[in-house]
Design a protein around this motif. Structure first.
Motif, mmCIF file in Angstrom:
data_model
loop_
_atom_site.group_PDB
_atom_site.id
_atom_site.type_symbol
_atom_site.label_atom_id
_atom_site.label_comp_id
_atom_site.label_asym_id
_atom_site.label_seq_id
_atom_site.Cartn_x
_atom_site.Cartn_y
_atom_site.Cartn_z
ATOM 1 N N ILE A 104 -16.507 29.475 -16.921
ATOM 2 C CA ILE A 104 -17.749 30.246 -17.037
ATOM 3 C C ILE A 104 -18.850 29.220 -16.716
ATOM 4 C CG2 ILE A 104 -19.246 31.209 -18.921
ATOM 5 C CD1 ILE A 104 -17.000 32.372 -20.004
ATOM 6 N N ILE A 105 -18.925 28.075 -17.238
ATOM 7 C CA ILE A 105 -19.890 27.313 -16.946
ATOM 8 C C ILE A 105 -20.144 26.878 -15.468
ATOM 9 C CG2 ILE A 105 -21.074 24.977 -17.470
ATOM 10 C CD1 ILE A 105 -21.445 26.879 -19.770
ATOM 11 N N HIS A 106 -18.824 26.584 -15.023
ATOM 12 C CA HIS A 106 -18.933 26.223 -13.409
ATOM 13 C C HIS A 106 -18.910 27.394 -12.822
ATOM 14 C CE1 HIS A 106 -17.649 22.120 -14.462
ATOM 15 N NE2 HIS A 106 -16.398 22.602 -14.782
ATOM 16 N N HIS A 107 -18.831 28.568 -13.020
ATOM 17 C CA HIS A 107 -19.259 29.786 -12.169
ATOM 18 C C HIS A 107 -20.604 29.849 -12.124
ATOM 19 C CE1 HIS A 107 -18.501 33.493 -10.254
ATOM 20 N NE2 HIS A 107 -19.188 34.119 -10.945
ATOM 21 N N ALA A 108 -21.298 29.888 -13.454
ATOM 22 C CA ALA A 108 -22.808 30.023 -13.419
ATOM 23 C C ALA A 108 -23.431 29.063 -12.648
ATOM 24 C CB ALA A 108 -22.911 29.829 -14.912
ATOM 25 N N ALA A 109 -23.008 27.689 -12.405
ATOM 26 C CA ALA A 109 -23.797 26.856 -11.706
ATOM 27 C C ALA A 109 -23.591 27.054 -10.041
ATOM 28 C CB ALA A 109 -23.523 25.428 -11.956
ATOM 29 N N LEU A 110 -22.902 27.814 -9.745
ATOM 30 C CA LEU A 110 -22.536 28.206 -8.197
ATOM 31 C C LEU A 110 -23.723 28.816 -7.702
ATOM 32 C CD1 LEU A 110 -18.748 29.363 -7.897
ATOM 33 C CD2 LEU A 110 -19.679 27.033 -7.590
ATOM 34 N N GLU A 111 -23.894 28.541 -6.240
ATOM 35 C CA GLU A 111 -24.949 28.977 -5.596
ATOM 36 C C GLU A 111 -24.494 30.679 -5.244
ATOM 37 O OE1 GLU A 111 -22.714 26.686 -2.443
ATOM 38 O OE2 GLU A 111 -23.889 26.366 -4.533
ATOM 39 N N PRO A 112 -25.421 31.576 -5.111
ATOM 40 C CA PRO A 112 -25.195 32.879 -5.087
ATOM 41 C C PRO A 112 -23.824 33.378 -3.776
ATOM 42 C CG PRO A 112 -27.729 32.721 -5.352
ATOM 43 C CD PRO A 112 -27.144 31.291 -5.071
ATOM 44 N N THR A 113 -24.013 32.539 -2.730
ATOM 45 C CA THR A 113 -23.161 33.058 -1.503
ATOM 46 C C THR A 113 -21.678 32.654 -2.220
ATOM 47 O OG1 THR A 113 -23.536 30.874 -0.929
ATOM 48 C CG2 THR A 113 -24.789 32.426 0.077
ATOM 49 N N LYS A 114 -21.435 31.839 -2.968
ATOM 50 C CA LYS A 114 -19.927 31.475 -3.629
ATOM 51 C C LYS A 114 -19.821 32.527 -4.740
ATOM 52 C CE LYS A 114 -19.841 26.768 -1.852
ATOM 53 N NZ LYS A 114 -19.651 25.543 -2.160
ATOM 54 N N PRO A 161 -19.863 38.549 -3.029
ATOM 55 C CA PRO A 161 -19.548 38.650 -1.812
ATOM 56 C C PRO A 161 -20.599 39.289 -0.986
ATOM 57 C CG PRO A 161 -18.563 40.370 -3.142
ATOM 58 C CD PRO A 161 -18.996 39.717 -4.056
ATOM 59 N N GLU A 162 -21.627 39.766 -1.528
ATOM 60 C CA GLU A 162 -22.715 40.350 -0.658
ATOM 61 C C GLU A 162 -24.160 39.996 -1.760
ATOM 62 O OE1 GLU A 162 -22.551 45.043 -1.946
ATOM 63 O OE2 GLU A 162 -21.564 44.283 -0.314
ATOM 64 N N PRO A 163 -25.069 39.996 -0.869
ATOM 65 C CA PRO A 163 -26.478 39.722 -1.642
ATOM 66 C C PRO A 163 -26.587 40.669 -2.810
ATOM 67 C CG PRO A 163 -26.847 40.183 0.654
ATOM 68 C CD PRO A 163 -25.467 40.247 0.497
ATOM 69 N N GLN A 164 -27.169 40.236 -3.868
ATOM 70 C CA GLN A 164 -27.370 41.158 -4.993
ATOM 71 C C GLN A 164 -28.823 41.757 -5.056
ATOM 72 O OE1 GLN A 164 -24.822 41.913 -7.364
ATOM 73 N NE2 GLN A 164 -23.914 41.210 -5.620
ATOM 74 N N THR A 165 -29.716 40.833 -4.302
ATOM 75 C CA THR A 165 -31.159 41.280 -4.442
ATOM 76 C C THR A 165 -31.927 41.357 -2.828
ATOM 77 O OG1 THR A 165 -31.928 39.109 -4.489
ATOM 78 C CG2 THR A 165 -31.575 40.356 -6.591
ATOM 79 N N GLU A 166 -32.843 41.745 -2.520
ATOM 80 C CA GLU A 166 -33.488 41.870 -1.107
ATOM 81 C C GLU A 166 -33.745 40.531 -0.756
ATOM 82 O OE1 GLU A 166 -34.133 44.423 0.814
ATOM 83 O OE2 GLU A 166 -32.962 45.947 -0.609
ATOM 84 N N GLN A 203 -32.196 37.856 -1.307
ATOM 85 C CA GLN A 203 -31.068 36.943 -1.061
ATOM 86 C C GLN A 203 -30.692 37.533 0.091
ATOM 87 O OE1 GLN A 203 -28.347 37.826 -4.159
ATOM 88 N NE2 GLN A 203 -28.998 36.103 -5.298
ATOM 89 N N GLU A 204 -30.747 38.604 0.867
ATOM 90 C CA GLU A 204 -30.496 38.846 2.210
ATOM 91 C C GLU A 204 -30.778 37.878 3.174
ATOM 92 O OE1 GLU A 204 -31.440 42.873 2.784
ATOM 93 O OE2 GLU A 204 -30.287 43.916 1.265
ATOM 94 N N ILE A 205 -32.128 37.508 3.095
ATOM 95 C CA ILE A 205 -32.655 36.481 3.867
ATOM 96 C C ILE A 205 -31.734 35.032 3.679
ATOM 97 C CG2 ILE A 205 -34.956 35.180 4.720
ATOM 98 C CD1 ILE A 205 -36.303 37.633 3.202
ATOM 99 N N GLY A 206 -31.254 34.689 4.787
ATOM 100 C CA GLY A 206 -30.564 33.178 4.571
ATOM 101 C C GLY A 206 -29.180 33.685 4.038
ATOM 102 N N TRP A 207 -28.657 34.772 3.778
ATOM 103 C CA TRP A 207 -27.322 34.969 3.276
ATOM 104 C C TRP A 207 -26.398 34.372 4.228
ATOM 105 C CZ3 TRP A 207 -26.061 36.081 -1.574
ATOM 106 C CH2 TRP A 207 -24.578 36.405 -1.962
ATOM 107 N N ASN A 208 -26.365 34.920 5.585
ATOM 108 C CA ASN A 208 -25.247 34.254 6.764
ATOM 109 C C ASN A 208 -25.791 33.189 7.144
ATOM 110 O OD1 ASN A 208 -23.891 36.796 6.180
ATOM 111 N ND2 ASN A 208 -25.030 37.881 7.459
ATOM 112 N N THR A 209 -25.222 32.032 6.873
ATOM 113 C CA THR A 209 -25.788 30.668 7.358
ATOM 114 C C THR A 209 -24.759 30.047 8.477
ATOM 115 O OG1 THR A 209 -24.391 29.267 5.683
ATOM 116 C CG2 THR A 209 -26.640 29.991 5.333
#
Length: 117
Positions: free
Chosen positions: A67-77, A80-85, A87-93
């Motif tokens: 749980i701790i390691h999952h919480a520390a991950l960046e949103p793209t990991k 599967p898709e952006p959760q907010t508006e 986050q859509e900017i820069g989601w596909n890198t």
């Protein structure tokens, strides 16, 4: 105001006190299960070097560590898709085309000339 408090009898004071206690108890909840918020970062506090209880080896809880390691991950990991508006900017890198350093049309390296050093 002081005169009104002195005129009240003991029965009236007890009734007011019991009504106040009932109203306070109505808004309170007893919590018996506590947990850690996995979405909030945990701040590590340094331990005291001479304390005996900090040197005891305890087995690590695998689910808690996940749980701790999952919480520390960046949103793209995490998702599967952006959760907010935002986050859509820069989601596909990933770049749309492969970078070719020999292609002069897409690669403009800095050059030294006599005007620019």
């Amino acid at each position: 105001m002081a005169g009104r408090c002195a005129e009240r009898d003991a029965v009236c004071e007890a009734r007011l006190l019991s009504e106040r206690v009932q109203k306070e108890l109505r808004g309170q909840r007893l919590h018996t299960q506590f947990g850690l918020n996995p979405w909030r970062r945990v701040h590590v506090i340094t331990k005291k070097p001479m304390s005996w209880h900090d040197h005891i080896e305890e087995p690590a809880d695998a689910t808690f560590l996940n749980i701790i390691h999952h919480a520390a991950l960046e949103p793209t990991k995490k998702y599967p898709e952006p959760q907010t508006e935002s986050q859509e900017i820069g989601w596909n890198t990933t770049p749309l085309i492969q970078v070719d350093r020999t292609d002069r049309r897409l690669h403009f390296p800095r050059r030294k000339t006599e005007n620019t050093n």
